[in-house]
Design a protein around this motif. Structure first.
Motif, PDB file in Angstrom:
ATOM      1  N   LEU A 139     -45.433   8.709  31.936  1.00  0.00           N
ATOM      2  CA  LEU A 139     -45.526   7.346  31.393  1.00  0.00           C
ATOM      3  C   LEU A 139     -44.908   6.325  32.343  1.00  0.00           C
ATOM      4  CD1 LEU A 139     -44.740   8.105  27.641  1.00  0.00           C
ATOM      5  CD2 LEU A 139     -46.927   7.329  28.594  1.00  0.00           C
ATOM      6  N   CYS A 140     -45.239   5.084  32.101  1.00  0.00           N
ATOM      7  CA  CYS A 140     -44.801   3.930  32.895  1.00  0.00           C
ATOM      8  C   CYS A 140     -43.298   3.982  33.207  1.00  0.00           C
ATOM      9  CB  CYS A 140     -45.147   2.681  32.084  1.00  0.00           C
ATOM     10  SG  CYS A 140     -44.299   1.192  32.591  1.00  0.00           S
ATOM     11  N   ALA A 160     -41.110   1.526  31.366  1.00  0.00           N
ATOM     12  CA  ALA A 160     -40.792   1.991  30.011  1.00  0.00           C
ATOM     13  C   ALA A 160     -39.714   3.062  30.063  1.00  0.00           C
ATOM     14  CB  ALA A 160     -42.056   2.530  29.338  1.00  0.00           C
ATOM     15  N   PRO A 205     -48.245   0.601  27.407  1.00  0.00           N
ATOM     16  CA  PRO A 205     -46.795   0.500  27.202  1.00  0.00           C
ATOM     17  C   PRO A 205     -46.380  -0.778  26.488  1.00  0.00           C
ATOM     18  CG  PRO A 205     -47.268   1.209  29.435  1.00  0.00           C
ATOM     19  CD  PRO A 205     -48.574   0.811  28.820  1.00  0.00           C
ATOM     20  N   TRP A 227     -44.201   1.068  23.914  1.00  0.00           N
ATOM     21  CA  TRP A 227     -42.803   1.056  24.332  1.00  0.00           C
ATOM     22  C   TRP A 227     -41.983   0.244  23.317  1.00  0.00           C
ATOM     23  CZ3 TRP A 227     -41.360  -1.910  29.486  1.00  0.00           C
ATOM     24  CH2 TRP A 227     -39.979  -1.935  29.656  1.00  0.00           C
ATOM     25  N   ASP A 286     -51.672   7.812  27.689  1.00  0.00           N
ATOM     26  CA  ASP A 286     -50.436   7.086  27.373  1.00  0.00           C
ATOM     27  C   ASP A 286     -50.221   6.845  25.879  1.00  0.00           C
ATOM     28  OD1 ASP A 286     -50.069   7.097  30.051  1.00  0.00           O
ATOM     29  OD2 ASP A 286     -50.165   4.933  30.353  1.00  0.00           O
ATOM     30  N   LEU A 318     -49.075  10.048  24.342  1.00  0.00           N
ATOM     31  CA  LEU A 318     -47.765  10.444  24.890  1.00  0.00           C
ATOM     32  C   LEU A 318     -46.637   9.576  24.322  1.00  0.00           C
ATOM     33  CD1 LEU A 318     -48.649  11.119  28.644  1.00  0.00           C
ATOM     34  CD2 LEU A 318     -47.770  12.793  27.013  1.00  0.00           C
ATOM     35  N   PHE A 319     -46.904   8.268  24.160  1.00  0.00           N
ATOM     36  CA  PHE A 319     -45.875   7.387  23.600  1.00  0.00           C
ATOM     37  C   PHE A 319     -45.598   7.714  22.128  1.00  0.00           C
ATOM     38  CE2 PHE A 319     -46.331   4.161  27.077  1.00  0.00           C
ATOM     39  CZ  PHE A 319     -44.983   3.954  27.302  1.00  0.00           C
TER      40      PHE A 319
END
Lengths: 406, 377
Positions: free
Chosen positions: A87-88, A91, A123, A127, B325, B328-329
């Motif tokens: 992931l980013c 983040a 994100p 996030w 993403d 995953l988040f």
């Protein structure tokens, strides 16, 4: 007059001092019980400042973290909390600071509410969801349509305006601070003035030698991102514009003699801005870049101005032209304009594992630059906020070959 | 008569080509959050992209290595001519990768119609007005491609067909949940995936027949599991490794919320007497959406817990596509909430084809751990 001029170092010091005071201001607000929000780096600060909210941007704090070489530890901390290393890195680093209650100037004060953006990138939605859950505070997610080809239709603009008004209602509900149209109008006016002044500075970068380099410009961006809508941003850009004009008048540049002018695409490597110093030492200057001109400033880069007489409409347009909200046809056109009008002979494309929204579609831009302008490109892969992803030695080796080739 | 939705998947282009022969238009779609009823009412067949595993050779030059295999698969088959019969492409904003991919495909094939559709994450008057205008504009665009003009009657009819389809799929899930041994998980998933590639009236007919063939024999016993995430077509139609491992480990899939087709099962368009069908379609497309980007993870956790309560699920297996993403988040929140409620979870990272060795060990260990511990919170 000579004694009235400011060196790049002095301007940089003004910005650094202000950055410190900005974070101190947020802490003070928290102590005094004034509302503090976290928002994404695209967040509509103009509206939040107009409503008396202190705006904290964890992404900006991550860049400071990177500059102080602290990002690696925070990324690792986040990964121990099931945050995937895929992931980013903004983040990961931001969440790592949150979990460890630490940061380059200490832990950020806890937010009273959070404003994210589902439209901007994955994100920017998810996030903030993790943060809201961690702090147990309300989350507002801005949504908007996609500006695929750079032509906004009335119903797209109307929805964005409606989202901003919905945010104003949410902030009123969270803070008890009423929305005052005159205050909002003034903040948007100040933001428009900051952007217009910033556009003039960018325009001056067309001069040879380029009077202001990318290292300075990415630093300047702090005001456009975190302070849009505040008088301080206008004052800072006026100061930079004045000095940059003077440098142009005197023929002073980042380099006295530019061997190569380059276009840089993507977010800078915040933990290693020295790559630009190294390029300068080879006689190469980044004359134009994607990050400072196309992302927050996209609407102005495309020729737009805050002139609709409706502050909501102006802000909606700014939002819909962020690089995150435009399609590849717009991105492609912007890269071509930047490389052509700023006289770039080569381009560096940073394929950023942490930012798909800016990185997917780079090959089309590379191909267009070469076919339409004869501009050749160099691509490297890394992450903007995770130093584990980058090897300076290898990068230099490849870059030397590219510069020789150019 | 034996009804095998696997055959539909194996001949996945047949239906679109037949529709084209009859003079219809075809729209390549990604995610169920596109207005399929509207397209169908205009004589356009929405064709959901199925994900094929492969080496994605062509995509390597145009997509970075850190994007999911879904986008690579779509890119590969879109540019290599597999979908040459399409009249356009419509993707829903379910992640930034798919939205960006639409940009690449529009630049590479500027002659083709490409549309990024945004189904609002929220549910408020401004978003509703936007969506209605967007759908009207979309109808006009489809007409300019040669589609039948939008009409209330045709939209009403399309909604009715799609509603029946959702009801039939829900029934299939209910039957399977009640007695998971009565139908194989691949058959259920093939049925859902087929809905995305064939005309819905024929799919309804097949589903009605298929439901009649399910024999409610004695209830099978085994470890009752729930699947969440995303699976590729070859794993479903090609009898991949995952389901063999489940069978050999005596695991029974009682429910899933795998990405493709989720909306078909959950969201029936309300029958408001005399209401404007377009308004009802708008309402059905408003948020929160089933896609993880456009809804909070808490909502998804609630669905999984409810399914575990309804069908006696003993554990959840998350199939997480590499580089996805939004999923995953969601994982840290989902696993935490499930853990708080005593529902065990296993996270498996998957790409186009699932490697058997390590997956078998992990799945078997997980099943052994949870077996005999029914979820009862």
């Amino acid at each position: 007059m000579k004694d009235e001029r400011l060196s790049n170092e002095q301007i940089s010091q003004v910005r650094k001092d202000y950055t410190k005071s900005f974070y101190a201001r947020i802490r003070q607000a928290k102590k005094e019980g004034r509302p503090v929000t976290y928002t994404t780096a695209l967040g509509p600060t103009e509206l939040l400042y107009a409503m008396g909210v202190e705006v904290c941007m964890p992404e900006n704090y991550v860049t400071i973290c990177c500059a102080k070489q602290m990002a690696k530890g925070f990324c690792e901390e986040a990964e121990t909390h099931s945050i995937s290393p895929d992931l980013c890195s903004y983040a990961r680093c931001g969440l790592g600071m949150m979990y460890s209650m630490d940061g380059p100037m200490g832990a950020l004060p806890e937010p009273d509410f959070i404003v994210g953006a589902v439209s901007a990138c994955d994100p920017h939605a998810k996030w903030w969801e993790l943060k809201a859950r961690h702090y147990n505070v309300p989350l507002f997610l801005m949504d908007s349509s996609y500006n695929f080809k750079g032509q906004i239709k009335p119903h797209q603009e109307a929805w964005m305006i409606s989202e901003l008004k919905r945010l104003a209602d949410f902030v009123e509900e969270q803070t008890g601070n009423p929305f005052v149209e005159d205050d909002f109008r003034e903040c948007v006016r100040l933001s428009g003035e900051a952007h217009s002044t910033f556009a003039e500075i960018q325009e001056l970068r067309k001069h040879i030698p380029a009077p202001r380099g990318i290292r300075e410009m990415v630093g300047d961006l702090f005001y456009l991102i975190t302070q849009a809508g505040r008088r301080e941003s206008v004052e800072y850009y006026r100061m930079v514009l004045k000095e940059t004009r003077e440098r142009v008048r005197r023929g002073e540049g980042v380099l006295d003699e530019e061997k190569t002018r380059l276009y840089f695409h993507n977010i800078p490597l915040w933990f290693n801005l020295q790559i630009f110093d190294w390029l300068a030492a080879q006689g190469a200057v980044v004359a134009m870049d994607f990050y400072t001109n196309h992302v927050w400033h996209g609407f102005f880069f495309d020729g737009g101005r805050f002139d609709s007489e409706d502050p909501f409409r102006d802000l909606a347009r700014k939002w819909l032209f962020f690089d995150n909200h435009v399609g590849l046809p717009v991105k492609l056109s912007r890269s071509l304009i930047s490389a052509r009008e700023w006289g770039c002979q080569g381009a560096i494309f940073f394929s950023n594992r942490s930012c798909k929204v800016y990185s997917i579609g780079q090959p089309e831009q590379i191909s267009a630059l070469e076919q339409e302008l004869g501009v050749r490109s160099f691509t490297f892969e890394a992450e903007m906020a995770d130093p584990r992803s980058f090897s300076m030695d290898r990068w230099k080796e490849h870059m030397c070959m590219f510069l020789d080739f150019l | 008569m034996q009804i095998d939705f696997g055959d539909v998947l194996r001949e996945r282009h047949r239906w679109a080509l037949e529709h084209k022969e009859k003079g219809g238009l075809m729209m390549g779609c990604y995610s169920a959050m596109v207005p399929e009823e509207l397209m169908w009412s205009c004589g356009v067949l929405p064709v959901q992209f199925l994900m094929s595993s492969g080496d994605y050779g062509e995509s390597q030059a145009y997509l970075p290595p850190y994007v999911c295999d879904c986008s690579k698969s779509i890119f590969e088959e879109y540019v290599n001519g597999t979908y040459s019969y399409l009249d356009g492409l419509m993707v829903s904003h379910v992640c930034e990768t798919i939205r960006s991919l639409a940009g690449i495909l529009s630049v590479r094939r500027p002659d083709r119609f490409v549309h990024v559709f945004t189904a609002p994450a929220g549910n408020d008057a401004g978003a509703r007005r936007y969506l209605k205008s967007e759908l009207i504009g979309l109808g006009d665009k489809l007409q300019s491609l040669g589609a039948v003009p939008m009409s209330e009657e045709r939209l009403e009819e399309a909604i009715s067909v799609y509603n029946e389809n959702r009801a039939l799929i829900s029934e299939l899930y209910r039957v399977r949940g009640g007695n998971p041994g009565s139908v194989e998980p691949e058959e259920v998933l093939s049925a859902v995936l087929s809905a995305g590639i064939m005309p819905r009236p024929q799919h309804n007919q097949m589903l009605r027949g298929f439901l009649k063939t399910i024999h409610q024999g004695p209830e099978k016993t085994g470890t009752r599991i729930i699947l969440s995430g995303l699976l590729f077509e070859n794993e479903v139609a090609g009898r991949g490794n995952l389901f063999s491992i489940f069978r050999e480990s005596n695991a029974l899939v009682v429910w899933d919320d795998l990405a493709t087709g989720m909306r078909y099962r959950f969201e029936r368009i309300e029958d408001l007497e005399g209401g404007d069908p377009l308004d009802r379609l708008v309402e059905s497309l408003m948020g929160p959406q089933p896609a993880p980007l456009r809804s909070p993870a808490e909502g998804k956790a609630g669905q999984l817990l409810q399914a575990a309560r309804d069908y006696g699920g003993e554990g959840v297996i998350f199939l997480i596509p590499k580089y996805c993403d939004p999923i995953l988040f969601n994982i840290p929140t989902l696993t935490q909430i499930l853990k708080e409620h005593g529902l065990p979870a296993l996270c498996l990272e998957v790409s186009g084809s699932l490697p058997e060795g390590q997956m078998r060990t992990r799945v078997e260990a997980f099943l052994e751990m949870i077996s005999g511990s029914p979820f009862n919170v």
